[in-house]
Every structure is written in C-alpha cells, then in structure tokens.
Design a protein around this motif. Structure first.
Motif, short mmCIF file in Angstrom:
data_model
loop_
_atom_site.label_atom_id
_atom_site.label_comp_id
_atom_site.label_asym_id
_atom_site.label_seq_id
_atom_site.Cartn_x
_atom_site.Cartn_y
_atom_site.Cartn_z
N GLY A 105 -4.21 -49.20 -28.17
CA GLY A 105 -4.71 -49.81 -26.95
C GLY A 105 -5.79 -48.95 -26.33
O GLY A 105 -6.29 -48.00 -26.94
N THR A 106 -6.18 -49.34 -25.11
CA THR A 106 -7.22 -48.59 -24.40
C THR A 106 -6.81 -48.39 -22.94
O THR A 106 -6.05 -49.18 -22.37
CB THR A 106 -8.58 -49.33 -24.41
OG1 THR A 106 -8.45 -50.58 -23.73
CG2 THR A 106 -9.11 -49.53 -25.82
N VAL A 107 -7.35 -47.33 -22.37
CA VAL A 107 -7.24 -47.11 -20.93
C VAL A 107 -8.58 -46.55 -20.49
O VAL A 107 -9.20 -45.78 -21.22
CB VAL A 107 -6.06 -46.15 -20.59
CG1 VAL A 107 -6.23 -44.78 -21.23
CG2 VAL A 107 -5.87 -46.03 -19.08
N ASP A 108 -9.09 -47.04 -19.34
CA ASP A 108 -10.41 -46.59 -18.91
C ASP A 108 -10.43 -46.25 -17.44
O ASP A 108 -9.59 -46.71 -16.67
CB ASP A 108 -11.49 -47.64 -19.24
CG ASP A 108 -11.34 -48.91 -18.43
OD1 ASP A 108 -11.71 -48.92 -17.24
OD2 ASP A 108 -10.85 -49.92 -18.99
N PHE A 109 -11.40 -45.40 -17.07
CA PHE A 109 -11.67 -45.20 -15.64
C PHE A 109 -13.12 -45.53 -15.35
O PHE A 109 -13.99 -45.34 -16.22
CB PHE A 109 -11.29 -43.80 -15.16
CG PHE A 109 -12.12 -42.65 -15.66
CD1 PHE A 109 -13.43 -42.45 -15.23
CD2 PHE A 109 -11.58 -41.72 -16.53
CE1 PHE A 109 -14.18 -41.37 -15.66
CE2 PHE A 109 -12.32 -40.62 -16.98
CZ PHE A 109 -13.63 -40.45 -16.54
N ASP A 110 -13.35 -46.06 -14.14
CA ASP A 110 -14.71 -46.43 -13.76
C ASP A 110 -14.88 -46.32 -12.24
O ASP A 110 -14.46 -47.21 -11.50
CB ASP A 110 -15.03 -47.85 -14.22
CG ASP A 110 -16.50 -48.19 -14.01
OD1 ASP A 110 -17.24 -47.35 -13.47
OD2 ASP A 110 -16.91 -49.30 -14.41
N PRO A 111 -15.51 -45.24 -11.79
CA PRO A 111 -15.75 -45.10 -10.35
C PRO A 111 -16.77 -46.10 -9.82
O PRO A 111 -16.90 -46.24 -8.60
CB PRO A 111 -16.29 -43.67 -10.20
CG PRO A 111 -16.15 -43.02 -11.53
CD PRO A 111 -16.03 -44.10 -12.55
N ASP A 112 -17.50 -46.78 -10.71
CA ASP A 112 -18.52 -47.73 -10.26
C ASP A 112 -17.95 -49.09 -9.88
O ASP A 112 -18.65 -49.94 -9.35
CB ASP A 112 -19.59 -47.93 -11.34
CG ASP A 112 -20.62 -46.79 -11.34
OD1 ASP A 112 -20.59 -45.97 -10.40
OD2 ASP A 112 -21.42 -46.74 -12.29
#
Ligand SMILES: CC(C)(COP(=O)(O)OP(=O)(O)OC[C@H]1O[C@@H](n2cnc3c(N)ncnc32)[C@H](O)[C@@H]1OP(=O)(O)O)[C@@H](O)C(=O)NCCC(=O)NCCS
Length: 170
Positions: A68-75
């Motif tokens: 699977g995937t996990v992401d972070f995005d402050p935008d």
C-alpha cells in the motif's frame, strides 16, 4: 509482522496497482490505476520534489512486500488550516484489519516530525468511510471538526462531509 514505510520507487508501481480495489479507487486514487500511469505518477512526484514541492509518498512494506501507500502533503488546504500536514493512505484488501494502516500512519507522523515538515498532522475522512476514521483514532488522532468540502459534491448535489482528525507532533 514487520511493517515499514519506504520512499515510493518506480519499480513499486506494479505492487501499488495490485493493491488497489474499488475501495481504494473510491476513497483514495479516484480512478482505476495502470502500471504505466502509476509509473508516470511516481516520476512526476520525483520531478515535483526537485522543484521544491513538499508532497511525499511512501510504500507501506509488510514482511518484504509493498502492500500500500501512505503520503503526506502540506499543500492540501481544503478543510485545513495553514501549517497542517495532510496524511492519506491505502492498503491492499488482503491485509486489511491487521493494524497495518494505523502503524503506517504512526511511522509517517514520525517522519513528518523528524523532517520538520510540520507540527500538526491531519487526516480527513469522508464521513461514509468508517474504516479510515478508525485508522485515525487508532493512530492517536483526535476528532477536530466536521467540514463541508467545496470541491466535491454527492450525487444529489449536497456537499461532501469530512471528519477532520488531528495529532500534535510536538
Ligand atoms: C482505510 C484502510 C486504509 C484501513 O486499512 P487497515 O490496515 O485495514 O486498517 P487497520 O487495520 O489499521 O484498521 C481498520 C479499522 O477499521 C475497521 N473497519 C473496517 N471496515 C469498517 C467498516 N465498514 N465500518 C467500521 N469499521 C471498519 C476495522 O475493524 C479496524 O478497526 P478495529 O481495529 O477497531 O477493528 C483500508 O480499508 C483501505 O485501504 N481502504 C481504501 C482506501 C481508503 O479508504 N483510504 C483512506 C483515505 S484517507
């Protein structure tokens, strides 16, 4: 059971596509993925990172397999406040219900903190996605508020309601 997160590589595209089901499409990827399209997505992430964009996507690894995937995005700003770091995730249907997403969220929170990306992690869950809300609760996030999302609508035209969870990383 060994769980880790590793920066997503071009060669992980097949595993990402294999891990996708209709729930992943509905709540995360928004359309059915292909290996070609996912490879280009990963390449684009790399180009964006070189240009200074802050979004990062990690593969979730279980016992040597990317599941699977996990992401972070402050935008991401929709429903959030300046300084919030949005987290999103998905795991393969055959490994669900084993705390893997909750553990991956713990790991990415540590990465956000270590890299000084932000001081508050935020998860937005569609109010109809109970499993995702449980992941947030199990990863020690607190329910902050409900918001109506301006950029999406239900089939009847009413606004999508999202639960917003947050976790202080200081
Ligand atoms: C949401 C998702 C990542 C959860 O992954 P997971 O590894 O199974 O998560 P966990 O095992 O850590 O926890 C899942 C929790 O949701 C619960 N759950 C699963 N389906 C549920 C449902 N329909 N209603 C209520 N709870 C549900 C599980 O019982 C578990 O809670 P428990 O440990 O208290 O029993 C996975 O279902 C998924 O990939 N869904 C599609 C993508 C998605 O929704 N992403 C979220 C966008 S931010």
């Amino acid at each position: 059971m060994q769980i880790s997160i590793e920066p997503l590589r071009l060669e992980d595209a097949r595993a990402v596509v294999d891990a996708e089901d209709e729930q992943t499409v509905r709540w995360l990827s928004e359309e059915k993925s292909t290996i070609e399209g996912t490879t280009e997505f990963i390449a684009q992430l790399s180009r964006d990172a070189e240009l200074g964009k802050p979004k990062r996507v990690f593969g979730i690894w279980l016992d040597g397999h990317c599941v699977g995937t996990v992401d972070f995005d402050p935008d991401v700003t929709d429903g959030l406040e300046p300084g919030d770091v949005n987290i999103a995730y998905g795991v393969a249907p055959w490994v669900r219900g084993r705390d893997i997403a909750a553990r991956a969220v713990e790991l990415i929170c540590a990465t956000i903190r270590d890299r000084a990306v932000g001081t508050r992690a935020v998860i937005r869950c569609d109010a109809r996605n109970a499993a995702s809300s449980r992941v947030a609760e199990k990863a020690s996030f607190e329910h902050l508020r409900e918001v109506q999302i301006d950029t999406e609508a239900l089939d009847d035209g009413s606004p999508v309601v999202m639960h917003v969870y947050d976790r202080n990383l200081l």
